[in-house]
Design a protein around this motif. Structure first.
Motif, mmCIF file in Angstrom:
data_model
loop_
_atom_site.group_PDB
_atom_site.id
_atom_site.type_symbol
_atom_site.label_atom_id
_atom_site.label_comp_id
_atom_site.label_asym_id
_atom_site.label_seq_id
_atom_site.Cartn_x
_atom_site.Cartn_y
_atom_site.Cartn_z
ATOM 1 N N ALA A 47 0.983 -1.004 -0.131
ATOM 2 C CA ALA A 47 -0.206 -0.347 -0.228
ATOM 3 C C ALA A 47 0.981 1.273 -0.400
ATOM 4 N N ALA A 48 1.788 1.317 0.642
ATOM 5 C CA ALA A 48 3.096 2.898 0.747
ATOM 6 C C ALA A 48 3.767 2.639 -0.513
ATOM 7 N N ILE A 49 3.921 1.781 -1.150
ATOM 8 C CA ILE A 49 3.837 1.674 -2.649
ATOM 9 C C ILE A 49 3.232 2.282 -3.743
ATOM 10 N N ILE A 50 2.562 1.698 -3.120
ATOM 11 C CA ILE A 50 1.138 2.510 -4.503
ATOM 12 C C ILE A 50 0.968 4.389 -3.869
ATOM 13 N N ASP A 51 0.932 3.943 -3.115
ATOM 14 C CA ASP A 51 0.933 5.343 -2.495
ATOM 15 C C ASP A 51 1.613 6.109 -3.282
ATOM 16 N N ALA A 52 2.958 5.640 -3.393
ATOM 17 C CA ALA A 52 4.316 6.391 -3.757
ATOM 18 C C ALA A 52 4.418 6.944 -4.816
ATOM 19 N N PHE A 53 4.325 5.326 -5.838
ATOM 20 C CA PHE A 53 4.910 5.500 -7.344
ATOM 21 C C PHE A 53 3.752 5.845 -8.341
ATOM 22 N N GLY A 54 2.291 4.990 -7.730
ATOM 23 C CA GLY A 54 0.772 5.188 -8.303
ATOM 24 C C GLY A 54 0.631 3.146 -8.282
ATOM 25 N N ALA A 55 -0.395 3.216 -9.060
ATOM 26 C CA ALA A 55 -1.020 1.813 -9.722
ATOM 27 C C ALA A 55 0.100 1.464 -9.783
ATOM 28 N N GLY A 56 0.496 1.837 -10.742
ATOM 29 C CA GLY A 56 1.078 1.807 -12.247
ATOM 30 C C GLY A 56 2.516 0.217 -11.702
ATOM 31 N N VAL A 57 2.399 0.686 -10.687
ATOM 32 C CA VAL A 57 3.629 -0.725 -10.215
ATOM 33 C C VAL A 57 3.286 -1.712 -10.204
ATOM 34 N N LEU A 58 1.413 -2.083 -10.449
ATOM 35 C CA LEU A 58 1.247 -3.223 -10.395
ATOM 36 C C LEU A 58 1.176 -3.944 -11.876
ATOM 37 N N ALA A 59 1.125 -5.064 -11.275
ATOM 38 C CA ALA A 59 1.075 -6.662 -12.407
ATOM 39 C C ALA A 59 -0.479 -6.358 -12.459
ATOM 40 N N ALA A 60 -1.031 -7.442 -13.896
ATOM 41 C CA ALA A 60 -1.998 -7.854 -13.484
ATOM 42 C C ALA A 60 -3.205 -8.356 -12.698
#
Length: 197
Positions: A47-60
């Protein structure tokens, strides 16, 4: 619990050293494995990574796209520092908790980015696996099939050889043969048993 941090640059041979300590009955706690766990789906770390970098860092599948994140942080030092500021404290807390449950004579914490963390006082000894930069590059080209340019940038993103050696209590020179590596590990294992006792 007596703890030894095992570190070294990429392609220095940490895994070979780790395997030899494990074969002597020493419990290994691997920071890379812990780092994967603290950013698994549904964790505060992810969740902290998504907050920092956006949901674009997630795989499908909703997990962290590690390949994309790796390329991003190797290309941008500010992004790397931001990611490390999230992950390093989570990994350190988890590793300390696990070290407290170790049943072998001492615990070995395998931490590739130990020097980069800037936090050294939470372990008893620092063991650095050392090889010259050109050997690291040659091993990366052969092992990972990466370009020389990417290999160079991967090394540039890590602490320098001199920085690692400056914090080392013990050093294994891993440019030699397997027999020399076995001898070095056996000698250090006896030393750590004595220190832990």
């Amino acid at each position: 619990m007596f703890t030894v941090a095992l570190t070294g640059g990429i392609a220095s041979g940490k895994s070979a050293v780790e395997q030899r300590f494990a074969a002597r009955g020493i419990e290994i706690i691997d920071a890379d494995q812990v780092a994967r766990e603290v950013v698994a789906i549904g964790t505060p770390g992810l969740a902290a990574i998504i907050d920092a970098f956006g949901a674009g860092v997630l795989a499908a599948d909703g997990s962290l796209d590690r390949q994309q994140m790796r390329q991003r942080v190797f290309a941008d030092a500010a992004s790397r520092r931001r990611l490390e500021a999230i992950i390093h404290p989570l990994v350190r807390r988890s590793m300390l908790r696990r070290a407290g449950a170790v049943r072998s004579a001492y615990g070995m914490l395998v931490i590739p980015l130990f020097v980069e963390s800037g936090e050294y006082g939470w372990v008893d000894r620092v063991l650095v696996v050392d090889v010259p930069r050109e050997i690291q590059i040659a091993r990366l080209l052969k092992r990972d099939g990466v370009s020389r340019e990417l290999a160079e940038s991967m090394l540039d993103a890590q602490a320098t050889r001199e920085q690692r050696l400056a914090v080392a209590d013990d050093v294994i020179d891993n440019r030699g043969d397997i027999e020399a590596l076995d001898d070095a590990v056996e000698s250090l294992h006896r030393k750590y048993l004595a220190l832990a006792g």
